[in-house]
Design a protein around this motif. Structure first.
Motif, PDB file in Angstrom:
ATOM      1  N   GLN A 145       0.825  -1.208   0.000  1.00 11.47           N
ATOM      2  CA  GLN A 145       0.000   0.000   0.000  1.00 11.47           C
ATOM      3  C   GLN A 145       0.865   1.266   0.000  1.00 11.47           C
ATOM      4  O   GLN A 145       0.500   2.268  -0.608  1.00 11.47           O
ATOM      5  N   ALA A 146       1.989   1.219   0.683  1.00 10.30           N
ATOM      6  CA  ALA A 146       2.868   2.391   0.741  1.00 10.30           C
ATOM      7  C   ALA A 146       3.570   2.647  -0.589  1.00 10.30           C
ATOM      8  O   ALA A 146       3.829   3.799  -0.940  1.00 10.30           O
ATOM      9  N   LEU A 147       3.848   1.596  -1.335  1.00 11.30           N
ATOM     10  CA  LEU A 147       4.643   1.724  -2.556  1.00 11.30           C
ATOM     11  C   LEU A 147       3.831   1.863  -3.838  1.00 11.30           C
ATOM     12  O   LEU A 147       4.346   2.354  -4.843  1.00 11.30           O
ATOM     13  N   MET A 148       2.580   1.416  -3.810  1.00  9.34           N
ATOM     14  CA  MET A 148       1.746   1.453  -5.016  1.00  9.34           C
ATOM     15  C   MET A 148       0.635   2.478  -4.841  1.00  9.34           C
ATOM     16  O   MET A 148       0.296   2.861  -3.730  1.00  9.34           O
ATOM     17  N   ASP A 149       0.050   2.905  -5.955  1.00 12.41           N
ATOM     18  CA  ASP A 149      -1.048   3.867  -5.896  1.00 12.41           C
ATOM     19  C   ASP A 149      -2.369   3.188  -5.530  1.00 12.41           C
ATOM     20  O   ASP A 149      -3.206   3.793  -4.864  1.00 12.41           O
ATOM     21  N   GLU A 150      -2.556   1.962  -5.975  1.00 13.60           N
ATOM     22  CA  GLU A 150      -3.762   1.200  -5.641  1.00 13.60           C
ATOM     23  C   GLU A 150      -3.368  -0.245  -5.373  1.00 13.60           C
ATOM     24  O   GLU A 150      -2.525  -0.810  -6.072  1.00 13.60           O
ATOM     25  N   VAL A 151      -3.994  -0.842  -4.357  1.00 10.02           N
ATOM     26  CA  VAL A 151      -3.773  -2.245  -4.014  1.00 10.02           C
ATOM     27  C   VAL A 151      -5.134  -2.859  -3.736  1.00 10.02           C
ATOM     28  O   VAL A 151      -5.925  -2.300  -2.987  1.00 10.02           O
ATOM     29  N   ASP A 152      -5.385  -4.001  -4.351  1.00  4.60           N
ATOM     30  CA  ASP A 152      -6.620  -4.725  -4.071  1.00  4.60           C
ATOM     31  C   ASP A 152      -6.271  -6.205  -3.986  1.00  4.60           C
ATOM     32  O   ASP A 152      -5.431  -6.696  -4.748  1.00  4.60           O
ATOM     33  N   VAL A 153      -6.899  -6.898  -3.066  1.00  3.73           N
ATOM     34  CA  VAL A 153      -6.705  -8.338  -2.920  1.00  3.73           C
ATOM     35  C   VAL A 153      -8.077  -8.977  -3.053  1.00  3.73           C
ATOM     36  O   VAL A 153      -8.994  -8.628  -2.310  1.00  3.73           O
ATOM     37  N   ILE A 154      -8.191  -9.895  -4.005  1.00  2.00           N
ATOM     38  CA  ILE A 154      -9.479 -10.482  -4.347  1.00  2.00           C
ATOM     39  C   ILE A 154      -9.427 -11.991  -4.161  1.00  2.00           C
ATOM     40  O   ILE A 154      -8.512 -12.651  -4.670  1.00  2.00           O
ATOM     41  N   ALA A 155     -10.413 -12.535  -3.455  1.00  2.53           N
ATOM     42  CA  ALA A 155     -10.553 -13.993  -3.371  1.00  2.53           C
ATOM     43  C   ALA A 155     -11.198 -14.440  -4.678  1.00  2.53           C
ATOM     44  O   ALA A 155     -12.267 -13.966  -5.051  1.00  2.53           O
ATOM     45  N   ILE A 156     -10.513 -15.331  -5.400  1.00  2.00           N
ATOM     46  CA  ILE A 156     -11.042 -15.846  -6.659  1.00  2.00           C
ATOM     47  C   ILE A 156     -11.427 -17.309  -6.466  1.00  2.00           C
ATOM     48  O   ILE A 156     -11.195 -17.879  -5.402  1.00  2.00           O
ATOM     49  N   ASP A 157     -12.019 -17.911  -7.480  1.00  2.00           N
ATOM     50  CA  ASP A 157     -12.535 -19.284  -7.370  1.00  2.00           C
ATOM     51  C   ASP A 157     -11.550 -20.254  -6.737  1.00  2.00           C
ATOM     52  O   ASP A 157     -11.892 -20.990  -5.841  1.00  2.00           O
ATOM     53  N   HIS A 158     -10.325 -20.249  -7.208  1.00  2.97           N
ATOM     54  CA  HIS A 158      -9.343 -21.215  -6.722  1.00  2.97           C
ATOM     55  C   HIS A 158      -8.069 -20.504  -6.279  1.00  2.97           C
ATOM     56  O   HIS A 158      -6.979 -20.828  -6.744  1.00  2.97           O
TER      57      HIS A 158
END
Length: 142
Positions: free
Chosen positions: A114-127
């Motif tokens: 989060q400190a180094l990037m402009d946007e961070v998202d973590v997504i739970a995907i099917d597998h």
């Protein structure tokens, strides 16, 4: 928008390949040296997490680099158990300690990304889990 895809074995020995690919692409897009170094650290952290927490025997990590004239988005996906980002970030304790030796091992990766990037998202995907990191290209100075 253009996309480059890469797939590596879920093993730490292959993370350097991702960093080299990122460096080449980010340089071509004219990101600053500092921005490229920040992205390399964030992507390394996301890949390390995929290896440590998401790797199954003989599993792969998928990486895609999506770029346009304003940004570079890196998506890192693994095939392991889903990671619930909101639970992790809400349950994370503040980064405080009287001495360096008192710091908790692990758990700093999300803060670092989060400190180094402009946007961070973590997504739970099917597998598994997908980490999405975006860095915006600074407007050219006149």
């Amino acid at each position: 928008m253009s996309e480059i895809r890469l797939q590596i074995p879920a093993h730490a020995d292959y993370i350097d390949i991702v960093r080299v690919c990122l460096y080449g692409l980010a340089s071509k897009l004219r990101f600053s040296y500092e921005a490229i170094e920040d992205m390399k650290v964030a992507v390394s952290e996301a890949c390390n997490n995929a290896v440590l927490h998401g790797a199954q025997p003989d599993s792969m990590i998928s990486i895609s680099f999506l770029s346009d004239e304003t940004s570079l988005t890196i998506r890192i996906s693994n095939e392991g158990p889903p990671f619930v980002y909101s639970d992790a970030i809400n349950g994370a304790s503040p980064i405080q300690a009287d001495e360096v030796g008192d710091l908790r091992v692990g758990g700093l990766g999300l803060y670092l990304m989060q400190a180094l990037m402009d946007e961070v998202d973590v997504i739970a995907i099917d597998h598994g889990t997908e980490v999405v990191l975006t860095k915006y290209l600074d407007a050219p100075s006149s």
